[in-house]
Design a protein around this motif. Structure first.
Motif: not given
Length: 504
Positions: A84-90, A115-118, A415-423, A442-447
């Protein structure tokens, strides 16, 4: 219920779009189930579980449960707040420098970048904490983890104060760098002043000409029509500039509120959990980990802290989540203790029937294994619920902020699909601890997607629309989640409750 704005007029089409959005959010939630389950299965295998089993005798079953539970919840909360802090900064940089369009609310670049940053910040933070905790447990055991958790909890309040100062300075720096509004306002004022001077000169010339007896009727219509149009154009630009500047300040104030709330939440929500973990682990270290009095002390402590928080004059969102985290830690401890007691009860029944040939050492080993297994399983599941709930809080707030239901849900899903692949690609580098922490992120992003869908369901003006959207969410989650009906149902319920909360 408020009217849900999905960009379609037909009630049937609204229901279809609502169901589709719910299904997309549900499917992306279900898509996280299999990777999380596989990672948890690896973590609870004999090899990775051995360091945890060896520490049961040190801190006791209750101490183990509270310590692992508090650590898992702390990771979940910290990773979400980091995102959240990174997203807010962007977003703050975008708003301050006017890098997005005139209408910040509808700017795709603003919300997409934030969203991507968060999501990246949440995942990276979770992976980092997962790697660190895995290293601490392997090298220093549960006592090392207890010390690390205690130090981190003590440092969070002063770091909260330092961060707020740095955030204000960063905001001031962005305001100094951004001079677009001032330049536009100055240019409009110059144009307006020039137009006034020109009109004054024209009036003066007309007066002089009238004094000389020269007729000015021929030049009057065209001249005054042109001046009137220019005056209207100046007023229009001035109004647009003021509205855009006010909108910028409104969004920046909202971003600041979100950051302050989450930083306060990070600083104070972990204190009740850590206190419970320290007390129960302390009893375990002194050899009272399995004594009945420890359970009474733990129950009394949890009740007292919950009462003090609930009776607080200024009850806040982070206090509520802190209570929930503490109660979740208590439940994990109870499940851990119960798992060991089940082994003892089963052994006693088998011995009474003349069927048991196990020695006391074997029974003790099985107790340690069951307790450790239950502690990890319960802590991981509760941490996943925490990530999902906090992500849903953000998703619900974005929808209420008019960021766009379709953009938030589909963007978070991609974003979640990309993160799952990246992880999955980086899993050899991350290790099991890092992969587990990253998947929690990733679950937080899905949330976020689930919370946005839940907010859409709550914004319908009729119950059929709400039920259709929730049906899409549940069906999508169950279908992609391999029919884990109970787990999915609990997750959807938690996400819906958190999405309806507005802590901002």
């Amino acid at each position: 219920m408020a009217q849900c704005k999905l960009g379609v007029s037909s009630p049937l089409m609204k229901a279809v779009v609502g169901f589709a959005l719910g299904a997309v959010a549900g499917c992306i939630l279900g898509a996280t189930e299999d990777p999380v389950d596989r990672t948890l299965s690896v973590m609870t295998a004999a090899g990775p579980l051995k360091p945890v089993m060896e520490e049961v005798k040190t801190v006791g079953a209750l101490g183990l449960g509270t310590l692992i539970g508090a650590t898992a919840l702390t990771i979940a909360m910290t990773s979400v707040v980091a995102g959240v802090i990174l997203a807010a900064a962007v977003a703050s940089v975008f708003v301050a420098t006017k890098s997005c369009s005139a209408s910040h609310t509808d700017s795709v670049s603003l919300w997409a970048s934030a969203g991507l940053a968060g999501a990246f910040g949440t995942t990276l933070s979770g992976a980092t904490f997962g790697i660190a905790i895995e290293w601490i447990v392997k090298n220093y055991g549960m006592m090392g983890l207890l010390w690390a958790l205690s130090i981190f909890t003590v440092l969070k309040p002063p770091l909260n104060f330092v961060f707020k100062i740095l955030w204000k300075q960063g905001e001031a720096s962005c305001s100094l760098v951004s001079t677009d509004w001032a330049r536009e306002r100055e240019q409009i004022e110059i144009t307006e002043s020039q137009q006034r001077e020109r009109v004054a000169m024209q009036i003066e010339q007309r007066i002089l000409m009238l004094e000389k007896g020269v007729s000015t009727s021929g030049m009057e219509p065209n001249t005054w029509v042109t001046e009137r149009r220019q005056r209207e154009e100046i007023e229009r630009k001035k109004m647009e500039n003021e509205e855009a500047e006010m909108e910028q300040r409104t969004i920046q104030d909202w971003i600041n509120t979100v950051v302050v709330k989450h930083v306060d939440f990070l600083a104070f929500s972990g204190i009740p959990m850590t206190v419970v973990a320290i007390v129960t682990s302390g009893f375990g270290v002194f050899g009272y980990g399995g004594h009945q009095s420890v359970f009474i002390v733990l129950l009394t402590l949890v009740t007292l802290i919950a009462y003090l928080l609930l009776k607080s004059y200024d009850f806040k969102f982070w206090m509520l989540v802190g209570c929930m985290g503490m109660l979740a830690t208590f439940v994990i401890a109870m499940l851990t203790l119960h798992a060991g007691q089940v082994v003892v009860t089963t052994a006693m029944k088998m011995r009474a029937a003349g069927q048991s040939q196990q020695s006391r050492e074997n029974i003790s080993a099985v107790m340690d294994h069951r307790s450790s297994l239950e502690a990890l399983n319960a802590a991981f599941f509760v941490a996943k619920l925490c990530e999902l709930g906090l992500g849903a809080t953000v998703g619900g707030a974005l929808v209420r902020r008019a960021a766009g239901e379709v953009k938030v849900i589909t963007g978070a899903a991609l974003v979640v699909l990309g993160l799952l692949a990246g992880v999955e690609v980086l899993s050899p580098v991350l290790g099991e601890g890092g992969k587990a922490g990253a998947l929690l992120g990733v679950v937080g992003a899905a949330g976020v997607a689930v919370g946005a869908a839940a907010a859409v369901a709550g914004m319908w003006s009729s119950w059929p629309g709400t039920l259709v959207t929730i049906a899409g969410l549940v069906i999508g989650a169950i279908g992609m989640g391999k029919w884990h009906i109970i787990n999915i149902g609990l997750q959807v319920t938690v996400a819906y409750v958190f999405a309806m909360i507005n802590p901002f």
